[in-house]
Design an enzyme around this catalytic site. Structure first.
Site, mmCIF file in Angstrom:
data_model
loop_
_atom_site.group_PDB
_atom_site.id
_atom_site.type_symbol
_atom_site.label_atom_id
_atom_site.label_comp_id
_atom_site.label_asym_id
_atom_site.label_seq_id
_atom_site.Cartn_x
_atom_site.Cartn_y
_atom_site.Cartn_z
ATOM 1 N N TYR A 56 -7.706 -6.915 13.642
ATOM 2 C CA TYR A 56 -6.980 -7.531 12.656
ATOM 3 C C TYR A 56 -7.423 -8.181 11.519
ATOM 4 O O TYR A 56 -8.391 -8.900 11.865
ATOM 5 C CB TYR A 56 -5.946 -8.515 13.423
ATOM 6 C CG TYR A 56 -4.459 -7.981 13.772
ATOM 7 C CD1 TYR A 56 -3.681 -7.725 12.646
ATOM 8 C CD2 TYR A 56 -4.106 -8.102 14.829
ATOM 9 C CE1 TYR A 56 -2.637 -7.143 12.802
ATOM 10 C CE2 TYR A 56 -2.554 -7.517 15.120
ATOM 11 C CZ TYR A 56 -2.025 -7.196 13.937
ATOM 12 O OH TYR A 56 -0.657 -6.554 14.376
ATOM 13 N N GLU A 58 -5.760 -9.671 8.292
ATOM 14 C CA GLU A 58 -4.803 -10.164 7.202
ATOM 15 C C GLU A 58 -5.660 -11.151 6.228
ATOM 16 O O GLU A 58 -6.672 -11.995 6.735
ATOM 17 C CB GLU A 58 -3.629 -11.106 7.790
ATOM 18 C CG GLU A 58 -2.660 -10.509 8.502
ATOM 19 C CD GLU A 58 -2.894 -10.349 10.129
ATOM 20 O OE1 GLU A 58 -3.910 -10.568 10.481
ATOM 21 O OE2 GLU A 58 -1.717 -10.269 10.703
ATOM 22 N N ASP A 202 3.475 6.595 -10.468
ATOM 23 C CA ASP A 202 3.380 6.996 -9.087
ATOM 24 C C ASP A 202 2.472 8.475 -9.225
ATOM 25 O O ASP A 202 3.159 9.171 -9.558
ATOM 26 C CB ASP A 202 4.617 7.072 -8.319
ATOM 27 C CG ASP A 202 4.523 7.298 -7.056
ATOM 28 O OD1 ASP A 202 3.431 7.754 -6.463
ATOM 29 O OD2 ASP A 202 5.314 7.302 -6.314
ATOM 30 N N THR A 228 -0.641 7.722 -2.837
ATOM 31 C CA THR A 228 -0.612 8.016 -1.527
ATOM 32 C C THR A 228 -2.243 8.427 -1.587
ATOM 33 O O THR A 228 -2.519 8.863 -2.665
ATOM 34 C CB THR A 228 0.032 8.822 -0.676
ATOM 35 O OG1 THR A 228 0.282 10.122 -1.456
ATOM 36 C CG2 THR A 228 1.540 8.329 -0.574
ATOM 37 N N LYS A 231 -2.483 13.449 -0.170
ATOM 38 C CA LYS A 231 -2.013 14.558 -0.777
ATOM 39 C C LYS A 231 -3.147 15.456 -1.497
ATOM 40 O O LYS A 231 -4.001 15.810 -0.445
ATOM 41 C CB LYS A 231 -0.820 14.484 -1.529
ATOM 42 C CG LYS A 231 0.291 13.782 -1.022
ATOM 43 C CD LYS A 231 1.602 13.414 -1.860
ATOM 44 C CE LYS A 231 2.829 12.871 -1.049
ATOM 45 N NZ LYS A 231 2.824 11.364 -1.118
ATOM 46 N N ARG A 237 -3.553 9.280 5.909
ATOM 47 C CA ARG A 237 -2.172 8.622 5.379
ATOM 48 C C ARG A 237 -2.411 7.290 5.110
ATOM 49 O O ARG A 237 -2.553 6.522 6.012
ATOM 50 C CB ARG A 237 -1.515 8.967 6.521
ATOM 51 C CG ARG A 237 -1.252 10.288 7.246
ATOM 52 C CD ARG A 237 -0.318 10.917 6.130
ATOM 53 N NE ARG A 237 0.830 10.707 5.990
ATOM 54 C CZ ARG A 237 1.843 11.443 6.335
ATOM 55 N NH1 ARG A 237 1.560 12.674 7.147
ATOM 56 N NH2 ARG A 237 2.958 11.368 6.128
HETATM 57 N N1 DSN Z 1 7.082 13.068 1.380
HETATM 58 C C1 DSN Z 1 6.569 13.265 0.071
HETATM 59 C C2 DSN Z 1 6.500 14.585 -0.292
HETATM 60 O O1 DSN Z 1 6.635 15.575 0.318
HETATM 61 O O2 DSN Z 1 6.532 14.737 -1.581
HETATM 62 C C3 DSN Z 1 6.942 12.189 -0.681
HETATM 63 O O3 DSN Z 1 6.720 10.936 -0.213
#
Ligand code: DSN
Length: 418
Positions: A56, A58, A202, A228, A231, A237
């Site tokens: 942990y 924080e 974003d 994120t 991707k 993740r």
């Molecule tokens: N679930 C994602 C996507 O497939 O684009 C977006 O958060």
């Protein structure tokens, strides 16, 4: 990976070990075209599965609420420094659990409940957290949305400007989950300045393309950028927030203690690895190939009579409207899955069908490019997609194509597997 490290799990929980192995095999054997998915490297997988999950922490480096942070602080600072260097950002917070908490933290940092925001409409390719009415961002804030131009299906900056001047949002959100073109961040900046709004971008979908210099960076234009890390960026993740130094304190406070508790240190470490990988020259080659593959697949599909939203792509994704193919997006996605090609159904702009069974499919090339597919394989994918969509009820055809897909995939072991 799992076949090397699941010894204890196989002993303790064979059922779960079997399920993980089955998923691993699925990821190996299928052509994965979900635009938000990828294959992380073995190094990223290893960092994710470490004892860092036991800790942990924080707070932030040098100012934590629990003791024993001598290594965690170094890991988090390494991840931050690498992300700053990779994206040229003044300040980075690497603690968000994923994209939605990152976005929520930005709302908390800059807005109060009831404030007005302007984001891209979900059915036109925006994200839930850009103010959709089913999201907390649409429930707690006064959210307006901009859609795509009815003629071109591209962003219409005059329309966005008019909405911004009409509604005077405190924050404008650029970025998307299903838009095959490149936003003009300079135009968004000018609109935000004219309307007196904060500009948030974003970049979750295209962060890897930005890192690999295959897509313009929003960093010079936006007040704050979220992403994120899993991707096109090909990390674990997780989520990150990048901002100007003047917003650093507000962002950090919004992430912790505003939205989250302790950071997931195993994820932070895996992010650090992914940022290092994304800074290498090979990642630029990868990012360029993602786009080249998307373009090749778009051309091959167009040749076979598919209607692509905006007529093609400039990034990693394609949005196909199947109305002229007499099949719904969901029926197509289900049939393709049976044939070993995994993607998702998706609304198209001005879709007349319902979101759960929309008119389109979304196709992304980040994962297949990670396993080494090139333009020739895109042609093969287009042939398979076309055959399946012509015969969505033909189980024998689907089984035959699934076999061909598995055979093709066996020649391209993905990172982290095999
Ligand atoms: N679930 C994602 C996507 O497939 O684009 C977006 O958060």
């Amino acid at each position: 990976m799992s076949k090397h490290v699941l010894h204890a799990l196989r002993h303790t929980d064979p059922q779960l070990a079997w399920l993980i192995r089955a998923e691993e095999k699925r990821q190996f054997d299928k052509i994965r075209l979900i635009a938000s998915e990828n294959y992380v490297s073995r190094a990223v997988l290893e960092a994710s599965g470490t004892v860092l999950t036991n800790k942990y922490s924080e707070g932030y480096a040098g100012k934590r609420y629990y003791e024993g942070q001598e290594f965690i602080d170094q890991i988090e600072e390494l991840a931050i420094k690498r992300a700053q260097d990779l994206f040229g950002a003044e300040h980075v917070n690497v603690q968000p659990y994923s994209g939605s908490p990152a976005n929520l933290a930005v709302y908390l940092a800059f807005l109060s409940p009831g404030d007005t925001v302007l984001g891209m409409a979900l059915p036109h390719g925006g994200h839930l957290t850009h103010g959709a009415n089913v999201s907390i961002t649409g429930k707690y804030f006064k959210a307006f949305s901009y859609g795509l131009d009815e003629g071109t299906h591209q962003l219409n900056y005059e329309n966005i400007r008019a909405l911004a001047l009409e509604h005077k949002p405190k924050m404008i959100i650029a970025g998307h989950s299903a838009y095959p073109r490149i936003p003009d961040f300079e135009r968004f900046r000018a609109i935000a300045d004219e309307a007196g709004a904060i500009l948030m971008v974003d970049m979750a979908h295209f962060a890897g393309l930005v890192a690999g210099k295959a897509h313009p960076s929003p960093i010079p234009y936006a007040d704050v950028v979220t992403s994120t890390t899993h991707k096109t960026l090909r990390g674990p993740r997780g989520g990150i927030i990048l901002c100007k130094e003047k917003y650093a304190a507000a962002i950090d406070k919004a992430v912790f203690p505003g939205v989250q508790g302790g950071p997931h240190n195993h994820t932070t470490a895996a992010m650090a690895v992914a940022f290092k990988e994304a800074s290498l020259p090979a990642f630029e080659t990868y990012a360029a190939q993602i786009v080249a593959n998307a373009r090749a697949l778009a051309t091959a599909l167009t040749k076979r009579g598919f209607t692509l939203i905006t007529g093609g792509t400039d990034n990693h994704l394609i949005l196909a409207d199947l109305a002229n193919k007499n099949i719904s997006g969901r029926a197509a996605a289900v049939a393709l899955n049976a044939a070993g090609i995994v993607l998702n159904c998706n609304a198209v702009p001005f879709d007349k069908r319902k979101p759960f069974d929309p008119s389109g499919i979304r196709i992304g090339t980040a994962a297949v490019t990670s396993r080494g597919f090139m333009e020739a394989e895109m042609e093969q994918i287009a042939v398979c997609i076309d055959e399946v969509i012509r015969a969505p009820e033909d189980a024998a055809l689907h089984a035959r194509i699934a076999g061909e897909v598995a055979s093709l995939c066996s020649k391209f072991p993905p990172p982290g597997l095999g």
